[in-house]
Design a protein around this motif. Structure first.
Motif, PDB file in Angstrom:
ATOM      1  N   PHE A 160      -5.837  -5.680   1.033  1.00  0.00           N
ATOM      2  CA  PHE A 160      -4.604  -5.011   0.898  1.00  0.00           C
ATOM      3  C   PHE A 160      -3.857  -5.171  -0.358  1.00  0.00           C
ATOM      4  O   PHE A 160      -3.520  -6.382  -0.545  1.00  0.00           O
ATOM      5  CB  PHE A 160      -3.543  -5.058   2.052  1.00  0.00           C
ATOM      6  N   TRP A 186      -6.218   0.300   0.373  1.00  0.00           N
ATOM      7  CA  TRP A 186      -7.032  -0.798   1.326  1.00  0.00           C
ATOM      8  C   TRP A 186      -8.496  -0.509   0.437  1.00  0.00           C
ATOM      9  O   TRP A 186      -8.805   0.658   0.210  1.00  0.00           O
ATOM     10  CB  TRP A 186      -7.131   0.124   2.744  1.00  0.00           C
ATOM     11  N   ALA A 232      -0.575  -1.650   8.747  1.00  0.00           N
ATOM     12  CA  ALA A 232      -1.716  -1.727   7.948  1.00  0.00           C
ATOM     13  C   ALA A 232      -2.680  -2.607   8.646  1.00  0.00           C
ATOM     14  O   ALA A 232      -3.843  -2.462   8.559  1.00  0.00           O
ATOM     15  CB  ALA A 232      -1.290  -2.251   6.475  1.00  0.00           C
TER      16      ALA A 232
END
Length: 341
Positions: A298, A314, A124
């Motif tokens: 996040f 996100w 991520a």
């Protein structure tokens, strides 16, 4: 007390297939007024069943001579099978140690620092780092001891694909079940890292480290091993943690980061422990900041219903608008992930 009994039954259902000992203890405790009365001293909203189980394991680790310890795979190499003597031993330990367990229940929180979730954060953060100018400044909300802030100090094995820091004492294994997450060989560069927590834990403090271990369920040997390795890493480089409120103190933390440094605010599962109003205020505050500086968020879904999968979204500003997309779904403790990015 009926509501507390329901919480124990719900945790028993969660523990089924994951930790038979905890499933057994929770089912019996749900029908035990004396044990429920002990658990009831935990402040409202602090997950009393989790706290009681962790408090018992923490005390047992300090006093491993009690017959209850024989059932814990975390405390003995040859744990005893569940039998008719197990719950009576648990009940006896709880009531005999009520004076010692009470303060733990009143002051401690469920602050599990699941290190394997770093396997979700690695792709991520790499995903965002590839879309920003310069290293990311990480800000974690509810970091516990901040062990996931050191995500770039760990080695990762995604089904035979090794990335991260090769000489790390910590190797995190996770399965990519679907999608094609970005897994750069070297971790993304980090500008700075800081965590905000109401009650941050010091990974170099024995009592805090023991509490972190006690929060890991007895049957989860791999999670305990990862935690011990991450505590070694933290002992060399303790993370910077701010004791404070995620709404009140976040603006000051962000203001201390240079304006040209892209920021990544991270929270995995902490929001399910806070009121909905706080979640909405946090979302509004971060959306406002996104109009002022490069900022990515996040965030784990605030609803944790006991399912096998949770999401990490996100949130960022694109084309003058705030966009929110599901980036990855994952096991609660990071054992596998489905990439959607």
């Amino acid at each position: 007390m009926d509501g507390l009994a329901d919480q124990f039954r719900e945790l028993a259902a969660w523990a089924d297939g994951s930790d038979p000992l905890y499933a057994h203890l929770c089912r019996r405790a749900a029908a035990d007024p004396d044990v429920l009365a002990l658990a009831e001293v935990a402040p409202e909203g602090r997950q009393a069943p989790h706290l009681l189980l962790a408090a018992v394991q923490c005390r047992l680790a300090r006093d491993g001579d009690h017959r209850l310890a024989r059932y814990y795979s975390s405390l003995t190499a040859d744990p005893r099978d569940l039998d008719d003597s197990c719950y009576p031993a648990f009940r006896e330990f709880c009531l005999d140690n009520a004076d010692a367990l009470g303060p733990i229940l009143r002051t401690r929180r469920t602050q599990t620092n699941s290190v394997r979730r770093s396997a979700v954060l690695y792709p991520a953060i790499a995903h965002v780092a590839a879309r920003t100018d310069g290293p990311l400044a990480l800000v974690e909300l509810g970091p516990s001891a901040g062990l996931n802030l050191r995500f770039d100090r760990y080695r990762y094995d995604y089904g035979g694909r090794a990335v991260g820091t090769p000489d790390s004492p910590v190797t995190i294994e996770s399965e990519v079940r679907s999608g094609d997450p970005p897994l750069p060989e070297s971790p993304p560069e980090v500008h700075s890292r800081v965590g905000i927590d109401r009650q941050p834990l010091d990974p170099t403090d024995r009592d805090d480290a023991d509490w972190l271990r006690a929060l890991v369920w007895p049957a989860h040997t791999d999670r305990r091993d990862l935690l011990d390795g991450a505590l070694q890493v933290a002992a060399d480089e303790p993370p910077r943690l701010v004791e404070g409120d995620l709404l009140e103190d976040l603006p000051g933390v962000l203001a201390a980061i240079p304006d040209d440094a892209p920021v990544c605010v991270v929270n995995t599962l902490v929001l399910y422990q806070v009121p909905d109003t706080v979640c909405r205020e946090l979302e509004a505050a971060l959306a406002a900041r996104m109009a002022e500086r490069p900022l990515h968020w996040f965030t784990g879904a605030p609803d944790l219903s006991g399912g096998e999968s949770v999401d990490l979204d996100w949130v960022r500003r694109e084309g003058g608008e705030v966009r929110r997309d599901r980036l990855v779904s994952h096991a609660p403790h990071g054992a596998w992930l489905d990439w959607h990015g």
